[in-house]
Design a protein around this motif. Structure first.
Motif, PDB file in Angstrom:
ATOM      1  N   PRO A  10     -28.560 -42.002 -18.305  1.00  0.00           N
ATOM      2  CA  PRO A  10     -27.841 -41.741 -20.035  1.00  0.00           C
ATOM      3  C   PRO A  10     -28.217 -40.083 -20.208  1.00  0.00           C
ATOM      4  CG  PRO A  10     -29.957 -43.387 -18.758  1.00  0.00           C
ATOM      5  CD  PRO A  10     -29.211 -42.584 -18.574  1.00  0.00           C
ATOM      6  N   LEU A  11     -27.612 -39.919 -21.090  1.00  0.00           N
ATOM      7  CA  LEU A  11     -26.984 -38.897 -21.848  1.00  0.00           C
ATOM      8  C   LEU A  11     -28.999 -38.175 -21.905  1.00  0.00           C
ATOM      9  CD1 LEU A  11     -25.128 -36.857 -22.584  1.00  0.00           C
ATOM     10  CD2 LEU A  11     -24.906 -37.529 -24.863  1.00  0.00           C
ATOM     11  N   ASN A  12     -29.504 -38.900 -23.161  1.00  0.00           N
ATOM     12  CA  ASN A  12     -31.071 -37.893 -22.906  1.00  0.00           C
ATOM     13  C   ASN A  12     -31.543 -37.755 -21.831  1.00  0.00           C
ATOM     14  OD1 ASN A  12     -31.399 -40.564 -22.288  1.00  0.00           O
ATOM     15  ND2 ASN A  12     -33.059 -40.811 -23.825  1.00  0.00           N
ATOM     16  N   LEU A  13     -31.834 -38.502 -21.098  1.00  0.00           N
ATOM     17  CA  LEU A  13     -31.773 -37.906 -19.520  1.00  0.00           C
ATOM     18  C   LEU A  13     -31.036 -36.288 -18.478  1.00  0.00           C
ATOM     19  CD1 LEU A  13     -33.584 -41.542 -18.790  1.00  0.00           C
ATOM     20  CD2 LEU A  13     -34.526 -39.698 -19.653  1.00  0.00           C
ATOM     21  N   LEU A  14     -29.577 -36.711 -19.120  1.00  0.00           N
ATOM     22  CA  LEU A  14     -28.949 -36.058 -18.214  1.00  0.00           C
ATOM     23  C   LEU A  14     -29.415 -34.012 -18.192  1.00  0.00           C
ATOM     24  CD1 LEU A  14     -26.148 -35.642 -16.223  1.00  0.00           C
ATOM     25  CD2 LEU A  14     -24.837 -34.853 -18.647  1.00  0.00           C
ATOM     26  N   ARG A  15     -29.319 -33.923 -17.061  1.00  0.00           N
ATOM     27  CA  ARG A  15     -29.741 -32.353 -16.938  1.00  0.00           C
ATOM     28  C   ARG A  15     -28.616 -31.812 -16.256  1.00  0.00           C
ATOM     29  NH1 ARG A  15     -31.124 -28.840 -12.232  1.00  0.00           N
ATOM     30  NH2 ARG A  15     -31.081 -30.106 -10.972  1.00  0.00           N
ATOM     31  N   ILE A  39     -22.371 -28.062 -15.317  1.00  0.00           N
ATOM     32  CA  ILE A  39     -22.709 -28.851 -14.031  1.00  0.00           C
ATOM     33  C   ILE A  39     -23.567 -30.226 -14.794  1.00  0.00           C
ATOM     34  CG2 ILE A  39     -23.752 -29.191 -11.522  1.00  0.00           C
ATOM     35  CD1 ILE A  39     -21.232 -27.308 -11.038  1.00  0.00           C
ATOM     36  N   TYR A  40     -23.338 -31.397 -14.632  1.00  0.00           N
ATOM     37  CA  TYR A  40     -24.110 -32.481 -15.113  1.00  0.00           C
ATOM     38  C   TYR A  40     -24.562 -32.810 -13.564  1.00  0.00           C
ATOM     39  CZ  TYR A  40     -20.530 -33.038 -19.269  1.00  0.00           C
ATOM     40  OH  TYR A  40     -19.744 -32.457 -20.300  1.00  0.00           O
ATOM     41  N   HIS A  41     -26.150 -32.507 -13.485  1.00  0.00           N
ATOM     42  CA  HIS A  41     -26.388 -33.239 -13.130  1.00  0.00           C
ATOM     43  C   HIS A  41     -26.766 -34.161 -12.442  1.00  0.00           C
ATOM     44  CE1 HIS A  41     -27.077 -28.977 -11.417  1.00  0.00           C
ATOM     45  NE2 HIS A  41     -27.125 -28.966 -12.581  1.00  0.00           N
ATOM     46  N   SER A  42     -26.460 -35.374 -11.246  1.00  0.00           N
ATOM     47  CA  SER A  42     -26.607 -36.542 -10.238  1.00  0.00           C
ATOM     48  C   SER A  42     -26.054 -37.538 -12.348  1.00  0.00           C
ATOM     49  CB  SER A  42     -28.555 -36.753 -10.600  1.00  0.00           C
ATOM     50  OG  SER A  42     -29.086 -36.415 -10.045  1.00  0.00           O
ATOM     51  N   THR A  43     -25.280 -37.260 -12.665  1.00  0.00           N
ATOM     52  CA  THR A  43     -24.571 -38.379 -13.628  1.00  0.00           C
ATOM     53  C   THR A  43     -24.523 -39.330 -13.589  1.00  0.00           C
ATOM     54  OG1 THR A  43     -23.699 -36.422 -14.398  1.00  0.00           O
ATOM     55  CG2 THR A  43     -22.567 -37.993 -15.042  1.00  0.00           C
ATOM     56  N   PHE A  44     -23.611 -39.643 -12.163  1.00  0.00           N
ATOM     57  CA  PHE A  44     -23.487 -41.352 -11.169  1.00  0.00           C
ATOM     58  C   PHE A  44     -24.425 -41.248 -11.137  1.00  0.00           C
ATOM     59  CE2 PHE A  44     -19.341 -39.970 -12.993  1.00  0.00           C
ATOM     60  CZ  PHE A  44     -18.182 -40.932 -13.438  1.00  0.00           C
ATOM     61  N   ASP A 175     -17.484 -39.368 -27.571  1.00  0.00           N
ATOM     62  CA  ASP A 175     -17.687 -39.255 -28.755  1.00  0.00           C
ATOM     63  C   ASP A 175     -19.426 -38.486 -28.198  1.00  0.00           C
ATOM     64  OD1 ASP A 175     -15.839 -40.813 -28.816  1.00  0.00           O
ATOM     65  OD2 ASP A 175     -17.063 -42.033 -29.961  1.00  0.00           O
ATOM     66  N   GLU A 176     -20.040 -38.263 -27.766  1.00  0.00           N
ATOM     67  CA  GLU A 176     -21.174 -37.459 -27.247  1.00  0.00           C
ATOM     68  C   GLU A 176     -20.861 -36.720 -25.937  1.00  0.00           C
ATOM     69  OE1 GLU A 176     -24.322 -38.548 -28.877  1.00  0.00           O
ATOM     70  OE2 GLU A 176     -23.930 -40.614 -29.291  1.00  0.00           O
ATOM     71  N   GLY A 177     -21.697 -35.558 -25.884  1.00  0.00           N
ATOM     72  CA  GLY A 177     -21.950 -34.838 -24.376  1.00  0.00           C
ATOM     73  C   GLY A 177     -21.638 -33.910 -24.520  1.00  0.00           C
ATOM     74  N   PRO A 178     -21.879 -33.074 -23.456  1.00  0.00           N
ATOM     75  CA  PRO A 178     -21.997 -31.684 -23.299  1.00  0.00           C
ATOM     76  C   PRO A 178     -21.065 -30.944 -23.379  1.00  0.00           C
ATOM     77  CG  PRO A 178     -23.204 -32.607 -21.116  1.00  0.00           C
ATOM     78  CD  PRO A 178     -23.027 -33.546 -22.234  1.00  0.00           C
ATOM     79  N   VAL A 179     -19.251 -31.347 -23.084  1.00  0.00           N
ATOM     80  CA  VAL A 179     -18.747 -30.298 -23.383  1.00  0.00           C
ATOM     81  C   VAL A 179     -18.105 -30.082 -25.038  1.00  0.00           C
ATOM     82  CG1 VAL A 179     -17.082 -30.868 -21.068  1.00  0.00           C
ATOM     83  CG2 VAL A 179     -16.904 -32.122 -23.514  1.00  0.00           C
ATOM     84  N   LEU A 180     -19.443 -30.940 -25.617  1.00  0.00           N
ATOM     85  CA  LEU A 180     -18.786 -30.721 -27.004  1.00  0.00           C
ATOM     86  C   LEU A 180     -19.989 -29.754 -28.119  1.00  0.00           C
ATOM     87  CD1 LEU A 180     -18.765 -34.466 -27.714  1.00  0.00           C
ATOM     88  CD2 LEU A 180     -15.947 -33.284 -27.337  1.00  0.00           C
ATOM     89  N   ARG A 181     -20.804 -29.856 -26.836  1.00  0.00           N
ATOM     90  CA  ARG A 181     -22.184 -28.837 -27.818  1.00  0.00           C
ATOM     91  C   ARG A 181     -21.574 -27.497 -27.083  1.00  0.00           C
ATOM     92  NH1 ARG A 181     -26.247 -32.463 -24.856  1.00  0.00           N
ATOM     93  NH2 ARG A 181     -25.885 -34.278 -25.852  1.00  0.00           N
TER      94      ARG A 181
END
Length: 182
Positions: A10-15, A39-44, A175-181
């Protein structure tokens, strides 16, 4: 918001780790667009297969998976597109920014991590830690990648990086996510 697979953190738990890497010699790294290496850690989930990662990318519809392979052991970068790498198996030590760069970033990535490599950022495999390291390589829809090595004669390609469009949607979360920030 696009539907996200249950196999994704979940996006709110992604490091997320973010790195700006300065240019060195003929390698621009993040100096042109100022977009960071992410780096999106442990995404999958660790049980997620390469097929499932590819299906997820296709469902989100931002990038197209184009290959499954390890990372080249020679430093290289792409001038025509950004790159999204999802680690499908194993663990590896990678170098970003170029070996001669005192501000290089060396990281260990493992199954489930996602790496967003902006156009111009040099990257290479240092070592396959466990054997069997592989990734799904994906690129924004409609884009094709090239290979640059930071050598003389690539200056026109490097100038073109300025025109490479950044993501309008996140390649993993839509529609949300780190690349948009960034």
């Amino acid at each position: 918001m696009a539907a996200v697979s249950a196999a994704v953190t979940p996006l709110n738990l992604l490091r997320v780790s973010s790195y700006q890497i300065p240019a060195i010699n003929h390698v621009p790294n993040t100096s042109i667009q100022k977009k960071p290496l992410l780096i999106y850690h442990s995404t999958f989930n660790p049980t997620t297969s390469a097929d499932a990662i590819e299906s997820h990318f296709l469902a989100i519809s931002v990038v197209n998976p184009q290959w499954r392979y390890t990372m080249y052991s020679t430093s290289h970068f792409h001038s025509t597109t950004h790159e999204v790498l999802a680690v499908a198996s194993g663990k590896a030590r990678l170098c970003f920014g170029g070996e001669e760069n005192p501000k290089q970033v060396e990281l260990t990535v493992e199954k489930g991590d996602v790496i967003v490599v902006p156009a111009g950022v040099a990257h290479r495999l240092i070592t396959d830690v466990e054997g069997g390291f592989s990734m799904v390589g994906a690129y924004p829809k409609g884009k094709s990648w090239d290979m640059c090595y930071g050598k003389e004669g690539e200056e026109d390609k490097v100038k073109g990086i300025e025109k490479v469009e950044w993501f309008l949607r996140d390649p993993v979360y839509g529609d949300e996510g780190p690349v948009l920030r960034v």
